[in-house]
Design a protein around this motif. Structure first.
Motif, PDB file in Angstrom:
ATOM      1  N   GLN A 168       5.991   8.839  -0.443  1.00 37.77           N
ATOM      2  CA  GLN A 168       6.701   9.337   0.743  1.00 37.77           C
ATOM      3  C   GLN A 168       8.075   9.895   0.334  1.00 37.77           C
ATOM      4  O   GLN A 168       8.512  10.928   0.844  1.00 37.77           O
ATOM      5  CB  GLN A 168       6.855   8.201   1.766  1.00 37.77           C
ATOM      6  N   SER A 221       5.115   3.132  -3.483  1.00 39.20           N
ATOM      7  CA  SER A 221       4.705   3.937  -4.639  1.00 39.20           C
ATOM      8  C   SER A 221       5.703   5.047  -4.972  1.00 39.20           C
ATOM      9  O   SER A 221       5.674   5.600  -6.056  1.00 39.20           O
ATOM     10  CB  SER A 221       3.362   4.602  -4.342  1.00 39.20           C
ATOM     11  N   THR A 234       0.843  -1.208   0.000  1.00 38.66           N
ATOM     12  CA  THR A 234       0.000   0.000   0.000  1.00 38.66           C
ATOM     13  C   THR A 234       0.878   1.258   0.000  1.00 38.66           C
ATOM     14  O   THR A 234       2.026   1.221   0.436  1.00 38.66           O
ATOM     15  CB  THR A 234      -0.864   0.073   1.284  1.00 38.66           C
ATOM     16  N   GLU A 262      15.142   6.022   3.274  1.00 34.78           N
ATOM     17  CA  GLU A 262      13.792   5.460   3.454  1.00 34.78           C
ATOM     18  C   GLU A 262      13.851   3.968   3.167  1.00 34.78           C
ATOM     19  O   GLU A 262      14.406   3.551   2.148  1.00 34.78           O
ATOM     20  CB  GLU A 262      12.805   6.121   2.481  1.00 34.78           C
ATOM     21  N   ASP A 322      17.179  -5.439   0.172  1.00 30.07           N
ATOM     22  CA  ASP A 322      16.612  -5.727   1.488  1.00 30.07           C
ATOM     23  C   ASP A 322      17.021  -4.628   2.466  1.00 30.07           C
ATOM     24  O   ASP A 322      18.123  -4.631   3.003  1.00 30.07           O
ATOM     25  CB  ASP A 322      17.113  -7.099   1.961  1.00 30.07           C
ATOM     26  N   GLY A 323      16.081  -3.709   2.674  1.00 25.91           N
ATOM     27  CA  GLY A 323      16.358  -2.561   3.549  1.00 25.91           C
ATOM     28  C   GLY A 323      16.414  -2.915   5.022  1.00 25.91           C
ATOM     29  O   GLY A 323      16.705  -2.049   5.848  1.00 25.91           O
ATOM     30  N   LYS A 370       9.701  -7.228   5.299  1.00 25.97           N
ATOM     31  CA  LYS A 370      10.168  -8.584   4.984  1.00 25.97           C
ATOM     32  C   LYS A 370      11.692  -8.544   4.938  1.00 25.97           C
ATOM     33  O   LYS A 370      12.298  -7.565   5.353  1.00 25.97           O
ATOM     34  CB  LYS A 370       9.584  -9.035   3.636  1.00 25.97           C
ATOM     35  N   GLY A 410      11.511   0.927   2.231  1.00 24.40           N
ATOM     36  CA  GLY A 410      10.160   0.654   1.745  1.00 24.40           C
ATOM     37  C   GLY A 410       9.672   1.777   0.844  1.00 24.40           C
ATOM     38  O   GLY A 410       8.844   2.589   1.251  1.00 24.40           O
ATOM     39  N   GLU A 443      13.689  -0.590  -1.895  1.00 25.85           N
ATOM     40  CA  GLU A 443      12.447  -1.362  -2.039  1.00 25.85           C
ATOM     41  C   GLU A 443      12.812  -2.806  -2.382  1.00 25.85           C
ATOM     42  O   GLU A 443      13.650  -3.052  -3.234  1.00 25.85           O
ATOM     43  CB  GLU A 443      11.572  -0.726  -3.140  1.00 25.85           C
ATOM     44  N   LEU A 444      12.108  -3.726  -1.711  1.00 28.60           N
ATOM     45  CA  LEU A 444      12.370  -5.156  -1.914  1.00 28.60           C
ATOM     46  C   LEU A 444      11.793  -5.665  -3.239  1.00 28.60           C
ATOM     47  O   LEU A 444      12.370  -6.545  -3.870  1.00 28.60           O
ATOM     48  CB  LEU A 444      11.723  -5.907  -0.739  1.00 28.60           C
TER      49      LEU A 444
HETATM   50  N1  SAM Z   1       6.521   4.723   1.521  1.00 28.75           N
HETATM   51  C1  SAM Z   1       5.618   4.005   0.688  1.00 28.75           C
HETATM   52  C2  SAM Z   1       4.780   4.889  -0.196  1.00 28.75           C
HETATM   53  O1  SAM Z   1       4.837   6.128  -0.062  1.00 28.75           O
HETATM   54  O2  SAM Z   1       4.080   4.339  -1.047  1.00 28.75           O
HETATM   55  C3  SAM Z   1       4.759   3.061   1.464  1.00 28.75           C
HETATM   56  C4  SAM Z   1       5.285   1.715   1.352  1.00 28.75           C
HETATM   57  S1  SAM Z   1       4.460   0.312   1.942  1.00 28.75           S
HETATM   58  C5  SAM Z   1       3.563   0.795   3.345  1.00 28.75           C
HETATM   59  C6  SAM Z   1       5.891  -0.569   2.574  1.00 28.75           C
HETATM   60  C7  SAM Z   1       6.862  -1.003   1.510  1.00 28.75           C
HETATM   61  O3  SAM Z   1       7.957  -1.666   2.147  1.00 28.75           O
HETATM   62  C8  SAM Z   1       6.291  -2.001   0.505  1.00 28.75           C
HETATM   63  O4  SAM Z   1       6.429  -1.479  -0.786  1.00 28.75           O
HETATM   64  C9  SAM Z   1       7.175  -3.248   0.679  1.00 28.75           C
HETATM   65  O5  SAM Z   1       7.410  -3.963  -0.504  1.00 28.75           O
HETATM   66  C10 SAM Z   1       8.438  -2.638   1.247  1.00 28.75           C
HETATM   67  N2  SAM Z   1       9.302  -3.561   1.991  1.00 28.75           N
HETATM   68  C11 SAM Z   1       8.947  -4.576   2.822  1.00 28.75           C
HETATM   69  N3  SAM Z   1      10.033  -5.162   3.330  1.00 28.75           N
HETATM   70  C12 SAM Z   1      11.114  -4.533   2.795  1.00 28.75           C
HETATM   71  C13 SAM Z   1      12.520  -4.702   2.933  1.00 28.75           C
HETATM   72  N4  SAM Z   1      13.066  -5.633   3.723  1.00 28.75           N
HETATM   73  N5  SAM Z   1      13.320  -3.858   2.231  1.00 28.75           N
HETATM   74  C14 SAM Z   1      12.805  -2.895   1.425  1.00 28.75           C
HETATM   75  N6  SAM Z   1      11.482  -2.712   1.261  1.00 28.75           N
HETATM   76  C15 SAM Z   1      10.647  -3.510   1.940  1.00 28.75           C
END
Ligand code: SAM
Length: 216
Positions: A91, A88, A59, A83, A136-137, A211, A85, A109-110
């Motif tokens: 942020q 989109s 999301t 940042e 992997d953040g 994740k 994640g 972003e993963l």
């Molecule tokens: N900041 C985003 C925006 O403005 O759309 C909201 C992102 S969403 C709430 C969280 C994001 O974290 C997802 O796109 C997900 O794929 C990513 N994510 C999950 N685990 C991750 C990881 N270990 N490393 C990088 N990104 C990750």
């Protein structure tokens, strides 16, 4: 849809609820057109205060949460932000405006498809100080450290040690951390090379999961 009216009304509602209190974050949100970051079938709902689906089970966070997290991070013009994640890219676009042309936003972003789409959208709206990485953040992004602020947009089991190592003394980490039922929005400040102080812990949030190796 009258975008200007919709943006004005979203801003007013966030201010009235105390979720948006600073001029610089208001300006940054106004300059980050959310309707350009959401999928076509969500454009009509882009200026409602809701998280919206962006595919891959992920999301874009709700505007009031983005506003608060950006304010809590306390970054300014010229700062370097990480940042975790990208999602989109919205942020990142808000942060891009806060740190200005002399600052930089590194975002990880993963999911490579999301990273690719976000990179294109950020380029299309001219946010040239944002650098999108696939990876992997949960390990942070050591290559470009140290950062003035780190924001994680997915709920993490903990504030990771690597993020603290990659943060400058005086900088903040804003991150949702899993709680007993819902999630806690946690803000810590690095007080010296080896310690952080918790500045804030707000209950009752719901985020998608972090994740990766050190996530869930
Ligand atoms: N900041 C985003 C925006 O403005 O759309 C909201 C992102 S969403 C709430 C969280 C994001 O974290 C997802 O796109 C997900 O794929 C990513 N994510 C999950 N685990 C991750 C990881 N270990 N490393 C990088 N990104 C990750």
């Amino acid at each position: 849809m009258n975008k200007q009216e919709d943006i004005d009304s979203l801003i007013e509602r966030m201010k009235a609820k105390g979720n948006l209190t600073s001029d610089h974050v208001e300006k940054a949100i106004r300059r980050a057109p959310r309707h350009l970051f959401v999928p076509d079938d969500e454009v009509e709902r882009a200026y409602l205060d809701l998280p919206l689906s962006i595919g891959h089970g992920q999301t874009v966070s709700q505007p009031s949460v983005v506003a608060k997290m950006t304010e809590y991070l306390e970054v300014k013009e010229g700062d370097r932000v990480l940042e975790i994640g990208t999602g989109s890219g919205w942020q990142s676009a808000v942060l891009s405006d806060v740190v200005g042309e002399s600052g930089k936003v590194y975002t990880v972003e993963l999911v490579d498809d999301l990273a690719e789409k976000a990179r294109k959208k950020l380029r299309d709206v001219g946010k040239e100080n944002v650098h999108v990485f696939v990876g992997d953040g949960s390990w942070g992004l050591g290559e470009y450290a140290p950062y003035d602020g780190i924001i994680c947009t997915a709920v993490s089991p903990r504030i990771q040690d690597e993020w603290i190592d990659q943060l400058k003394v005086g900088g903040r980490i804003v991150c949702p951390v899993s709680g007993a039922v819902l999630h806690n929005l946690v803000v810590v400040e690095k007080t010296d090379e080896n310690s952080v102080e918790t500045i804030r812990k707000e209950r009752g949030y719901r985020f998608v999961e972090l994740k990766g190796e050190k996530g869930f």
